[in-house]
Design an enzyme around this catalytic site. Structure first.
Site, PDB file in Angstrom:
ATOM      1  CE  LYS A 115      -4.343  -1.746   1.700  1.00  0.00           C
ATOM      2  NZ  LYS A 115      -5.537  -1.487   2.502  1.00  0.00           N
ATOM      3  CE  LYS A 197      -8.533 -10.129  -3.475  1.00  0.00           C
ATOM      4  NZ  LYS A 197      -8.133  -9.945  -2.074  1.00  0.00           N
ATOM      5  CE  LYS A 200     -13.252  -1.367  -2.274  1.00  0.00           C
ATOM      6  NZ  LYS A 200     -14.296  -1.551  -1.280  1.00  0.00           N
TER       7      LYS A 200
END
Length: 334
Positions: A115, A197, A200
């Site tokens: 992240k 993966k 969104k």
């Protein structure tokens, strides 16, 4: 006294609409667990603050997630579906557990590294201590089991380590949570890059099926899904795109990979992609219809939120008071 049912805890971040991956990988499999477990499902809005949010959109997204939980079948009369930020014990226990977590443990968290790479302009302390707040989420409700995907396994391990360390110092305060091993949720991959993966936050709109996409959009995205130069509908490591579509089709139809291969023997990828798109659109239609009803029924949703927030607060406060007493904090005079 032994608990009537074991406690299960999970939740999702309140950022944007859920994807087909969120639904098939987790949400669909949560429905019905309340028969066996006392279930707590959080709208994890405090966790969402590690990324800068537009306040108005953020509030809307949190409400949208709550409605999607219920529309998918999480009955708020049988499950505790609540807002994380409405239970202040999450933040309070999070701070206490920060003081029982070692820097070395947090330095090993791979999700922080991932992240931080994505948000290089906002590498904040919340992103770093995220696993400790997650530990507080789980331990507050004395959760016995936690459904975890591969990317959350490390976080459950550190939760267990923190709980065991605290218990060794102060006695049996926390239940040590185990990973929930139930019906495996499929790991749904991107329709455009099937080795990663479905997300969104993917910039390519054709890569992700959103739960609220209309029928035409769903079918169009599947028609554009990346496959390979072969024409055989067959599962295999050498065919990540087709294998991903087969996983999706299997999830929504209940068919095995062998049955799917037989069904599309001699047919082209075009026929298969269309069938997957139609099957997914059929699967999501009742959820979308229920969602539209719920999002308009403000009184019902707010009633559910209040009732469930109160229930969550009751459970969480019991644990927090016990922890505060154990570490020697002065009791609040009421």
């Amino acid at each position: 006294m032994e608990k009537e049912k074991k406690i299960l805890y999970s939740g999702m971040q309140a950022t944007g609409t859920l994807t087909l991956g969120n639904y098939l990988g987790a949400l669909k499999n949560w429905v019905g667990l309340c028969d066996e477990y006392e279930c707590f499902y959080g709208v994890m809005d405090l966790h969402s603050l590690t990324v800068r949010q537009n306040p108005t959109e953020f509030r809307q997204n949190a409400r949208k997630l709550y409605a999607l939980y219920v529309a998918a079948g999480l009955d708020p009369e049988k499950n505790c579906v609540y807002y994380q930020s409405h239970v202040s014990a999450h933040a309070e226990l999070g701070w206490i557990l920060d003081c029982f977590t070692y820097m070395g443990e947090l330095n090993r968290m791979t999700q922080f590294k991932d992240k931080a790479a994505k948000h290089a302009d906002n590498i904040n302390a919340g992103l770093y201590t995220y696993p400790v707040l997650m530990a507080a989420d789980i331990l507050l409700y004395q959760a016995d089991v936690v459904p975890v995907g591969v990317d959350q396994k490390q976080h459950l391990e550190i939760t267990r380590d923190i709980a065991e360390r605290f218990n060794n110092l102060y006695g049996e305060v926390f239940t040590i949570p185990e990973p929930y091993i139930g019906k495996a949720g499929a790991k749904i991959m991107s329709l455009q890059e099937p080795t990663k993966k479905m997300s969104k936050s993917d910039e390519n709109v054709n890569a992700t099926i959103m739960l609220l996409d209309d029928r035409d959009t769903i079918i169009r995205k599947f028609k554009r899904a990346v496959t390979d130069s072969d024409t055989e509908v067959r599962y295999g490591e050498d065919k990540p795109g087709i294998s991903n579509l087969m996983d999706i089709y299997a999830c929504v139809t209940g068919k095995t990979h062998d049955e799917i291969t037989a069904e599309f023997a001699g047919k082209g990828y075009g026929d298969f992609k269309l069938a997957v798109g139609e099957a997914v659109a059929d699967e999501l239609a009742p959820l979308q219809k229920r969602y539209e009803e719920l999002i308009k029924d403000k009184a019902y949703i707010e009633h559910c939120i209040k009732e469930n927030d109160d229930k969550a607060r009751y459970f969480a406060t019991k644990t927090l008071r016990k922890v505060q007493k154990k570490v020697g904090l002065t009791e609040l005079i009421r």
